[in-house]
Design an enzyme around this catalytic site. Structure first.
Site, PDB file in Angstrom:
ATOM      1  N   ARG A 103       0.961  -1.206  -0.039  1.00 28.54           N
ATOM      2  CA  ARG A 103       0.025  -0.126   0.011  1.00 28.54           C
ATOM      3  C   ARG A 103       0.939   1.192   0.227  1.00 28.54           C
ATOM      4  NH1 ARG A 103      -4.515   1.264   4.353  1.00 28.54           N
ATOM      5  NH2 ARG A 103      -2.819   1.406   5.927  1.00 28.54           N
ATOM      6  N   HIS A 107      -5.460   4.320  -2.276  1.00 26.70           N
ATOM      7  CA  HIS A 107      -6.547   5.090  -3.146  1.00 26.70           C
ATOM      8  C   HIS A 107      -7.376   3.857  -3.924  1.00 26.70           C
ATOM      9  CE1 HIS A 107      -6.442   9.366  -2.605  1.00 26.70           C
ATOM     10  NE2 HIS A 107      -5.470   8.928  -1.741  1.00 26.70           N
ATOM     11  N   SER A 113      -5.186  -2.795  -1.971  1.00 29.58           N
ATOM     12  CA  SER A 113      -3.953  -2.788  -1.323  1.00 29.58           C
ATOM     13  C   SER A 113      -4.122  -2.887   0.330  1.00 29.58           C
ATOM     14  CB  SER A 113      -3.268  -1.300  -1.618  1.00 29.58           C
ATOM     15  OG  SER A 113      -4.293  -0.327  -1.174  1.00 29.58           O
ATOM     16  N   CYS A 169      -6.058  14.492  -7.149  1.00 32.66           N
ATOM     17  CA  CYS A 169      -6.188  14.344  -5.762  1.00 32.66           C
ATOM     18  C   CYS A 169      -4.985  14.475  -4.868  1.00 32.66           C
ATOM     19  CB  CYS A 169      -7.161  13.188  -5.496  1.00 32.66           C
ATOM     20  SG  CYS A 169      -7.417  13.035  -3.716  1.00 32.66           S
ATOM     21  N   GLY A 176       0.986   3.418  -6.401  1.00 34.26           N
ATOM     22  CA  GLY A 176      -0.125   2.957  -6.900  1.00 34.26           C
ATOM     23  C   GLY A 176      -0.422   3.881  -8.362  1.00 34.26           C
ATOM     24  N   TYR A 467      -9.952   1.866 -17.353  1.00 35.05           N
ATOM     25  CA  TYR A 467      -8.726   2.553 -16.821  1.00 35.05           C
ATOM     26  C   TYR A 467      -8.207   1.649 -15.594  1.00 35.05           C
ATOM     27  CZ  TYR A 467      -5.579   5.903 -14.778  1.00 35.05           C
ATOM     28  OH  TYR A 467      -4.633   6.674 -14.129  1.00 35.05           O
ATOM     29  N   TYR A 470      -8.889   3.196 -12.136  1.00 34.32           N
ATOM     30  CA  TYR A 470     -10.116   3.073 -11.788  1.00 34.32           C
ATOM     31  C   TYR A 470     -10.878   1.543 -11.480  1.00 34.32           C
ATOM     32  CZ  TYR A 470     -10.073   8.027 -12.746  1.00 34.32           C
ATOM     33  OH  TYR A 470      -9.847   9.503 -12.712  1.00 34.32           O
TER      34      TYR A 470
END
Ligand SMILES: Cc1cc2nc3c(=O)[nH]c(=O)nc-3n(C[C@H](O)[C@H](O)[C@H](O)COP(=O)(O)OP(=O)(O)OC[C@H]3O[C@@H](n4cnc5c(N)ncnc54)[C@H](O)[C@@H]3O)c2cc1C
Ligand SMILES: *[C@@H]1O[C@H](CO)[C@@H](O)[C@H](O)[C@H]1NC(C)=O
Ligand SMILES: *[C@@H]1O[C@H](CO)[C@@H](O)[C@H](O)[C@H]1NC(C)=O
Ligand SMILES: *[C@@H]1O[C@H](CO)[C@@H](O)[C@H](O)[C@H]1NC(C)=O
Ligand SMILES: *[C@@H]1O[C@H](CO)[C@@H](O)[C@H](O)[C@H]1NC(C)=O
Ligand SMILES: *[C@@H]1O[C@H](CO)[C@@H](O)[C@H](O)[C@H]1NC(C)=O
Ligand SMILES: *[C@@H]1O[C@H](CO)[C@@H](O)[C@H](O)[C@H]1NC(C)=O
Ligand SMILES: *[C@@H]1O[C@H](CO)[C@@H](O)[C@H](O)[C@H]1NC(C)=O
Ligand SMILES: *[C@@H]1O[C@H](CO)[C@@H](O)[C@H](O)[C@H]1NC(C)=O
Length: 528
Positions: A103, A107, A113, A169, A176, A467, A470
């Site tokens: 991790r 996210h 993760s 963000c 990741g 993606y 996502y």
């Protein structure tokens, strides 16, 4: 009689399983202390009996859907301070057959993760977040546990005219994000974060510390868009900074349905991917008001950054996108770093230090993605609106990101990320909720799946591209819950990677033939 026997057998089996797993965990811990030499690894080991275990676990959970009492928890969390502690963790986890989840920022959209159905350890990169900027060469070595906010903050600290093309963000982890592609408002000018990676440090399943040269071009290719989790533990990245003007211009223009939102959105599909690459205009479709009070309405917000002053932006918009009706008062000039705050939703005048804050207020959500290769007809866009009036969609947003520019110049096979030339843009669908419990989850996830089904005729197909960053466990789900074969994995694999999936399998087979690094959507090796 028959029932009680099988119950008995079941109970035996269950206690055996419990004992085995407790045993595994103890042996794993013993192994770690034994092999850690003088670097006192105990200071970075958390088990459920440590009072701060829960705090450390939750510190980077960004989706409360994966933070419930029934969510599987790690037996141990290790927060390594250096490479040797990662190597020790990998060694002991293999020896005692315990799974490792890595991790960085936490996210992952499906929590991969920090959640696993089998006994597992989290290797949390939180302590590895050095950022070392070489101002002479405009390069940076950034460790995986750093957030985008930290990276942006320290770049801006060095220069007003350097930036980096990564996500919006600020709490996202570079571990990741870069390994799954990573895009933000600079993608039409400079491509993805992964397109701007020059080197990487990775620890493989054998515990070897590798850089670009020693890992070779295949593995270096794979981790720039193929997801890090299938291949090893990425310790740090070397990235190339990009030039940005001293001032950029931002604007957000909101159009309601009665202001021709649908027509303008339809037109956007022809304009946004083809316009000057210094201009990025994304669209957010949201509702306001509430269905319950009968004052629900929906609108499209055209949210934009231009790499230049408004004196140039206004004539450009007047020429190419007059339908939006942009006027000077809509535009604000500011530094690139201020635009990062603007896109992250902070109010004007907020101090840059918010970028260093790793806390994110979260609730539960489900998301999906699509790629658009043919303009979506106006009538089809009309069909989206009523869905935003559904009560499950009270908190929801559909985000359209334009492609084109630099994205179209990079070949589909240059990195594992294949969504390049011919893509008009990407759609992300998000629905949030704060009610607890599985009923609320089911209700909202079902809404999302209905929307996704509705969109099918209008988006890419064969494969219906998605993606990786996502992540969506719905796509190409293995219904029987069996182990994933290469053939089964290719269902979601071709959606994320198109033809690059084959090369990813090849790299996986060379570097992790026994499939130690795995999760629900990791690349399988051949003959597994
Ligand atoms: C609020 C929010 C906003 C987002 N905005 C954007 C955006 O603007 N642009 C965009 O492209 N994406 C965006 N994303 C998606 C984001 O890029 C991905 O979720 C990304 O994978 C997150 O990286 P992480 O390190 O924070 O996540 P993690 O959950 O820590 O990791 C994600 C995956 O990578 C693996 N991994 C993590 N670190 C390592 C490592 N060091 N070595 C090997 N494997 C590793 C994990 O095991 C997991 O499989 C957003 C996500 C959220 C929740
Ligand atoms: C531990 O430290 C001592 C003294 O500093 C040194 O002699 C020894 O080699 C170290 N052991 C390991 C395993 O690093
Ligand atoms: C967790 O508890 C163990 C056992 O008490 C201890 O050795 C270890 O140092 C603790 N971990 C941390 C991070 O304090
Ligand atoms: C992080 O950076 C600091 C200062 O630049 C340095 O002292 C330290 O050794 C670095 N840590 C790691 C793990 O590289
Ligand atoms: C910049 O790169 C060159 C060539 O790789 C290298 O020799 C030099 O040391 C670098 N500059 C700094 C400040 O590290
Ligand atoms: C909507 O578009 C039509 C032409 O397509 C135009 O006549 C009308 O003024 C527009 N309405 C608004 C509010 O912009
Ligand atoms: C909708 O109505 C509710 C209740 O009257 C009110 O609180 C809310 O502000 C309204 N929202 C909008 C966007 O009009
Ligand atoms: C940036 O824009 C602001 C507002 O227009 C202006 O005051 C400032 O001088 C500009 N700065 C630079 C470096 O161009
Ligand atoms: C960090 O962000 C969180 C969530 O927005 C907020 O509650 C907290 O006050 C912030 N911390 C600091 C030090 O600003």
């Amino acid at each position: 009689m028959k029932l009680s026997v099988s119950l008995f057998v079941f109970a035996l089996l269950f206690s055996f399983l419990l004992a085995t797993s407790a045993h595994t965990h103890e042996n794993f811990l013993q192994c770690l202390t034994l092999h850690s030499g003088n670097d006192s690894i105990s200071k970075v080991i958390y088990t459920p009996s440590n009072s701060s275990y829960s705090f450390v676990l939750k510190s980077s959970i960004r989706n409360t859907r994966f933070s419930t009492p029934s969510t599987p928890k790690p037996q141990v969390i290790v927060t390594p301070l250096g490479v040797s502690q990662i190597q020790e963790t990998l060694y002991c986890a293999q020896k005692h057959r315990i799974q490792v989840r890595v991790r960085s920022g936490g996210h992952d959209y499906e929590g991969l993760s920090f959640v696993s159905p089998v006994p597992f350890v989290i290797l949390d990169m939180i302590n590895l977040r050095n950022i070392s900027i070489d101002v002479e060469n405009n390069t940076v070595w950034v460790q995986s546990g750093a957030t985008l906010g930290e990276l942006y903050y320290w770049i801006a600290d060095k220069s007003r005219t350097l930036g980096f093309p990564a996500g919006v963000c600020q709490t996202i982890g570079v571990g990741g994000h870069f390994s799954g592609g990573g895009y933000g408002t600079l993608l039409r000018k400079y491509g993805l974060a992964a397109d701007n990676v020059l080197d990487a440090h990775l620890i493989d399943v054998k515990g070897r510390f590798l850089d670009r040269k020693s890992m070779g071009e295949d593995l270096f290719w794979a981790i720039r868009g193929g997801g890090g989790a299938s291949f090893g533990v990425i310790v740090s990245w070397k990235i190339k900074l990009v030039p940005v003007p001293a001032n950029v211009t931002v604007f957000t223009v909101r159009k309601g349905l009665e202001q021709n939102a649908t027509k303008i959105l339809h037109r956007w599909q022809y304009v946004a991917p083809n316009i000057d690459r210094d201009l990025f205009i994304r669209v957010l479709l949201t509702g306001s008001g509430s269905v319950q009070y009968g004052n629900r309405s929906v609108h499209a917000s055209f949210n934009s950054i231009y790499l230049g002053g408004k004196d140039k932006l206004l004539p450009l918009m007047q020429k190419s996108f007059p339908e939006l009706g942009l006027v000077s008062e809509d535009c604000k000039e500011m530094s690139w770093i201020q635009s990062i705050l603007y896109f992250a939703g902070f109010q004007n005048g907020q101090s840059l230090e918010v970028l260093l804050n790793r806390t994110l207020t979260v609730n539960s959500y489900k998301a999906k993605s699509d790629y658009v290769r043919q303009p979506i007809p106006e009538a089809a866009l009309e069909g989206i609106w009523p869905r935003l009036f559904d009560k499950e969609a009270q908190s929801s947003v559909i985000i359209l990101n334009p492609y084109g520019g630099r994205m179209s110049e990079i070949s589909e096979s240059a990195t594992p990320f294949p969504h390049r030339a011919g893509v008009i843009g990407k759609i992300q669908y998000l629905v949030y909720w704060s009610e607890e419990g599985t009923a609320a989850t089911k209700k909202h996830v079902r809404w999302m799946r209905r929307l996704y089904a509705y969109m099918a005729p209008y988006v890419s197909n064969s494969p219906r591209e998605a993606y990786l960053n996502y992540r969506d466990l719905d796509i190409g789900k293995n219904k029987k819950g069996r182990r994933t074969s290469v053939r089964q994995a290719s269902v979601w694999g071709t959606k994320y990677f198109k033809n690059n999936f084959k090369r990813l399998v090849f790299v996986k087979t060379v570097f992790d033939p026994t499939n130690f690094f795995r999760n629900e959507q990791s690349i399988p090796p051949l003959s597994f």
